[in-house]
Design a protein around this motif. Sequence first.
Motif, PDB file in Angstrom:
ATOM      1  N   GLY A 229       0.817  -1.225   0.000  1.00  0.00           N
ATOM      2  CA  GLY A 229       0.000   0.000   0.000  1.00  0.00           C
ATOM      3  C   GLY A 229       0.840   1.259   0.000  1.00  0.00           C
TER       4      GLY A 229
ATOM      5  N   HIS B  59      -5.274   2.847  -1.112  1.00  0.00           N
ATOM      6  CA  HIS B  59      -4.754   1.727  -0.341  1.00  0.00           C
ATOM      7  C   HIS B  59      -5.649   1.489   0.862  1.00  0.00           C
TER       8      HIS B  59
ATOM      9  N   LYS C 222      -0.623  -2.310   5.208  1.00  0.00           N
ATOM     10  CA  LYS C 222      -1.190  -1.438   4.173  1.00  0.00           C
ATOM     11  C   LYS C 222      -1.010  -2.114   2.815  1.00  0.00           C
TER      12      LYS C 222
ATOM     13  N   SER D 234      -2.582  -2.261  -1.546  1.00  0.00           N
ATOM     14  CA  SER D 234      -3.423  -1.834  -2.656  1.00  0.00           C
ATOM     15  C   SER D 234      -3.854  -3.090  -3.416  1.00  0.00           C
TER      16      SER D 234
END
Length: 314
Positions: free
Chosen positions: A177, A219, A244, A246
């Motif tokens: 992320g 994210h 984190k 995406s």
Amino acid sequence: MGAVLLSGRPPTPAAPPPPRLIANYRGRTPTDAPVLRDRADVAAYAAYRMPATFEAVRAALAAFAARVPDWSPATHVDIGGGTGAATWAAAATWEGPRSTVLDWAQPALDLGRELAATTLPDTAWQRAVIGEGLSVPAGTDLVTVSYVLGELRPEDRRAVVAAAATAAATVVLIEPGTPEGYLRIREARTQLTEAGLRIVAPCPHSDTCPIVPGEDWCHFAARVNRSSLHRQVKGGSLPYEDEKFSYVAATTLDATPAPARIIRKPQLRKGQVLLDLCTERDGLQRTTVTKRHGTHYRDARDAAWGDAWGDDRS
């Protein structure tokens, strides 16, 4: 699981992975060769990264599964799956998918097979070059590619996404992320839509992402509960961490994305909740939900970053 993961890591089994492995995870050193070179690399890196990878992939798969509640994959291919974190995540999301893990690092495949021997015995572990020339069986229900694109050269990255899009009904891609990870997901998202797949999550549409690169990035976060071993390997004291990530989930199935997705942690104020949303029709927007909205207000107070928003709401 931790003791098995670290069994081949002498002489200091709780040491973190070498810096070059962390650099590869962060997508800073694209390569055309296996990142994990031997059992020691695999054991250290799996202990350091596998729990967080599992939780991030499980969160992405759960977001997709919520949009297709009556569907489950019979076949699953995990490209670059290493020790199999995404395979464990698929098994935690759906019952009984037959998984095949493709990776070019034999030590990772060997350790993954050991970890899954009693719990996921039907999983196949196959050595394959991850890049141009990669072959994925046609008619595969689900392909996952997690924390892999950043390790690849651009041409291999495109080849992997193309192979997945050509072979599978559903493709789920996960990257760190970070702004760079988001850009890789954004590029792959375009490639998937051009191949004829529809975006189902996290985006509420298949049109151009409304985020301006360089100004922000999309994210989310997955909570990872740390074992004592994991805390030791990570050098941390907290019993948890937030991973984190995406992601994008695309499919040829008859699936409808959520009208909107919460893209920031909701802000709770006295008598109101502020939600930052990516919406189907209006792009990025902030909405305020107050007590006068009744059940919607209660929903907003319970909502989390990454949740769908707008289903059956006026």
